[in-house]
Design an enzyme around this catalytic site. Structure first.
Site, PDB file in Angstrom:
ATOM      1  N   CYS B 248       0.645  -1.191  -0.173  1.00 56.34           N
ATOM      2  CA  CYS B 248      -0.053   0.192   0.008  1.00 56.34           C
ATOM      3  C   CYS B 248       0.900   1.196  -0.008  1.00 56.34           C
ATOM      4  O   CYS B 248       0.505   2.244  -0.848  1.00 56.34           O
ATOM      5  CB  CYS B 248      -0.879  -0.006   1.259  1.00 56.34           C
ATOM      6  SG  CYS B 248      -1.922  -1.416   1.445  1.00 56.34           S
ATOM      7  N   ASN B 250       3.861   1.546  -1.240  1.00 59.96           N
ATOM      8  CA  ASN B 250       4.411   1.813  -2.544  1.00 59.96           C
ATOM      9  C   ASN B 250       3.436   2.388  -3.563  1.00 59.96           C
ATOM     10  O   ASN B 250       3.768   3.060  -4.147  1.00 59.96           O
ATOM     11  CB  ASN B 250       4.697   0.490  -3.284  1.00 59.96           C
ATOM     12  CG  ASN B 250       6.114   0.039  -2.709  1.00 59.96           C
ATOM     13  OD1 ASN B 250       7.146   0.812  -2.611  1.00 59.96           O
ATOM     14  ND2 ASN B 250       6.348  -1.151  -2.666  1.00 59.96           N
ATOM     15  N   GLU B 373       5.520   8.041   4.670  1.00 65.15           N
ATOM     16  CA  GLU B 373       5.428   7.219   3.521  1.00 65.15           C
ATOM     17  C   GLU B 373       7.026   6.775   3.277  1.00 65.15           C
ATOM     18  O   GLU B 373       7.442   6.785   2.053  1.00 65.15           O
ATOM     19  CB  GLU B 373       4.934   7.702   2.334  1.00 65.15           C
ATOM     20  CG  GLU B 373       3.490   8.382   2.542  1.00 65.15           C
ATOM     21  CD  GLU B 373       2.525   7.249   3.097  1.00 65.15           C
ATOM     22  OE1 GLU B 373       2.840   6.391   3.102  1.00 65.15           O
ATOM     23  OE2 GLU B 373       1.445   7.861   3.396  1.00 65.15           O
TER      24      GLU B 373
END
Lengths: 258, 394
Positions: B248, B250, B373
């Site tokens: 996810c 990525n 992230e």
């Protein structure tokens, strides 16, 4: 209701127009966008079609290019497009353009033709009225609100003081002023489908015109010369010493705005 | 021989004419999002940032446009290409990183795992409403003590008859308190599993993080799971282990590497306009060599970042993109955008510190984007391992 919407592809107004030096025609790149004023016509067309389970067909006359502008209107939800694209049409004036579009629209059939009041690039502002004459139907112009009931179309016609209520029996031609509705954004699904929607490309000959009737040869009107807009003069600054309002009133009176 | 090189260039906002690398459909979609951002985001985003709010009602407008899960197929999603998803992220982040984060979390972090790993019932129940913006999702992976090392998470799920019982705390969760559904990752006896948790389940609570000076036009929350009882079928059936949540991430990183270019572009545009209009010593500051250098560095960095993004987008659409290449894009594009923002801020001088200009808002936002992230450091080590064959962290 079968709705025809006139949609023009124009060079992006964000970049200066290029005119060819000999005829002063706008040089049309492959990348043309939908004239912003036509988004309002498309929106009104879609709303009327949705309410009457009708269809919206776009009509356009210009070099097809990569059709980006037409696809933009298709992505908003129009069902299909008819584009008359032919080198023989180069140099057509407004009346010839109206004749070509009228024949394309007639060939397809229509209950209502919708157009903007004038294009952003040419700004002649006469084509819708010419269409109404050629199609022999009434013209309801400068609509700021539109209602449709059976065979009747009713509008609020924008005037300097307010609006007139005008109605006509279909078929008719309707022009809408910019800003009357909030045009929808093309949805991503619409964008994905736009490429699959039918775009019929016609030549002048397909519509029964011969080369002498269209383009520069068939046009009575031509542009003799083009003059750039003069650079703006610097304004006058009035220092307020308590009496500046007199000076300002004087200027306004001279300009005959009060 | 090919044609001679043209003597003149060109558009300061698209110097290398990268626009010509886009298809007509890509440009139409990009222009649509650009118009939406100009109409609906730009006029108000400074106020949202100032007030520290995100207008939840925007979700339905975004859903109607097709922004959520746009590159997924079926279930009401638009089914665009990955490159198109990226271009949409660029335009959204030109508006604000918080707005792009909202869309990233909804599409890549909440809808994607349901779409990729969920049961047919999960998909039917959630995806159409999430695509329409009628239901909002969030993604619970990070914890107060488990950031770059998600494997150390403490949130766990245990079996109780046919049910699951979840306990734990998740932190830095975008959209947490406004979400209708949370995809929560928890330790189980079999390894890390994902759970679809409706946020009205008893024992689930969310409280917002206050005092943020970054991503203020975005909701950030802490989730507390206190004996949250879920039916046995709440677990995502098709993935076990950290590869679930990492896949996810990525997805989200792919959107970020495009998005950062948009934030950078907003800062560069503001700096360019300002430098042309601002007069000092009797001439526009754009005429000074030091300012020109800043503007040129910004332009070069952003054009390069866009080329990287487009290249990775094309690879993604061709099915040849690797996670390490995504790290390359996330690492460098966000770093470049942050440098552009800082440099733009200095061109704007004192005016650069107010919300009247977009620059410091983007600059502060990008500090978060730099970290979330996958931090800059982690992506560096991912690349380090990729080129040396030796992992520095496991």
């Amino acid at each position: 209701m079968k709705i025809a919407v006139c949609a023009k592809q124009i060079p992006d107004p964000a970049t200066p127009y290029e005119l060819d030096p000999e005829h002063h025609w706008i040089v049309r790149p492959d990348d043309q966008i939908l004239d912003d004023t036509d988004r309002y016509g498309v929106e009104i067309g879609l709303q009327l079609a949705e309410a009457s389970e009708g269809s919206v067909t776009l009509f356009s006359m210009s070099p097809a290019g990569n059709l980006q502008g037409i696809r933009q209107a298709l992505a908003m939800g129009a069902d299909k497009a008819v584009i008359v694209s032919d080198p023989a049409l180069k140099g057509s004036d407004a009346l010839v353009t109206a004749k070509v579009l009228a024949r394309a629209i007639q060939q397809e059939g229509f209950d209502l033709v919708i157009a903007g009041t004038e294009s952003t690039d040419g700004s002649a502002g006469v084509l819708p009225q010419q269409l109404s004459e050629l199609l022999e139907v009434p013209a309801l112009t400068f609509a700021k609100a539109v209602e449709h009931d059976g065979d009747t179309i009713r509008i609020h016609r924008q005037t300097p003081d307010g609006y007139d209520e005008v109605e006509a029996t279909l078929p008719a031609v309707l022009t809408v002023t910019a800003g009357v509705v909030e045009p929808r954004y093309p949805t991503f699904k619409g964008i994905m489908q736009a490429k699959q929607k039918p775009v019929e490309q016609l030549t002048a000959a397909d519509l029964g015109f011969d080369a002498t009737e269209v383009g520069a040869a068939g046009s009575a009107q031509y542009v003799r010369s083009v003059t750039p807009v003069p650079a703006r003069q610097a304004g006058e600054i009035v220092e307020d010493d308590g009496e500046a309002y007199r000076k300002i009133l004087e200027v306004l009176e001279q300009a005959k705005v009060v | 021989m090919s044609d001679p090189i043209r003597p003149i260039a060109t558009d300061p906002l698209d110097f290398l004419e990268t626009d010509h690398l886009l298809s007509e459909r890509e440009r139409l979609l990009r222009d649509t999002v650009r118009r939406f951002v100009a109409d609906r985001i730009l006029p108000e985003v400074a106020d949202w940032f100032d007030a520290g709010t995100f207008p939840k009602e925007l979700a339905k407008e975004m859903g109607a446009l097709g922004l959520f899960g746009m590159h997924l197929e079926g279930y009401g999603c638009a089914g665009t290409s990955a490159t198109e998803y990226g271009l949409a992220c660029t335009e959204l982040e030109y508006g604000d990183s918080g707005v792009r984060s909202f869309v990233s979390v909804q599409g890549s972090l909440a809808m994607f795992p349901i779409w990729a790993f969920g049961s047919e019932e999960h998909k039917q129940q959630w995806l159409p409403r999430m695509a329409a913006g009628e239901a909002i999702g969030c993604f619970g992976l990070t914890e107060p003590d488990a950031g770059s090392d998600p494997g150390s998470m403490r949130t766990h799920a245990r079996r109780d008859g046919p049910d699951w019982i979840l306990n734990g705390t998740k932190m830095w969760i975008t959209n947490g308190s406004i979400a209708d559904v949370a995809v929560v990752w928890a330790q189980t006896d079999d390894g890390v599993r994902g759970f679809v948790v409706p946020t009205d389940t008893p024992g689930f609570s969310a409280s917002d993080v206050h005092g943020k000076l970054s991503l203020r036009a975005s909701v950030t929350s802490e989730l507390v799971l206190d004996d949250v009882r879920l039916p046995g079928d709440a677990v995502l059936p098709d993935v076990v282990g950290l590869k679930g949540p990492l896949s996810c991430l990525n997805e989200a990183r792919f959107g970020i590497l495009f998005g950062a270019v948009g934030a950078g572009r907003a800062c560069y545009e503001a700096a360019l306009t300002y430098a042309e209009e601002r007069t000092q010593f009797g001439r526009p500051i754009a005429s000074f060599q030091l300012t020109q250098r800043k503007l040129v560095e910004m332009m070069v960095a952003l054009q390069r970042a866009m080329l990287v993004a487009l290249h990775l987008g094309r690879k993604r659409d061709a099915g040849t993109l690797s996670a390490q290449q995504v790290s390359f894009g996330k690492l460098d594009n966000v770093r470049q955008a942050l440098e552009v923002a800082r440099s733009a801020r200095s061109v704007l001088g004192a005016n650069g510190i107010t919300l009247e200009y977009p620059v410091i808002r983007h600059m502060n936002n990008l500090e978060s984007v730099y970290t979330y992230e996958g931090t800059n450091e982690i992506h560096t080590l991912v690349l380090g391992e990729a080129i040396t064959g030796v992992s520095a962290f496991s």
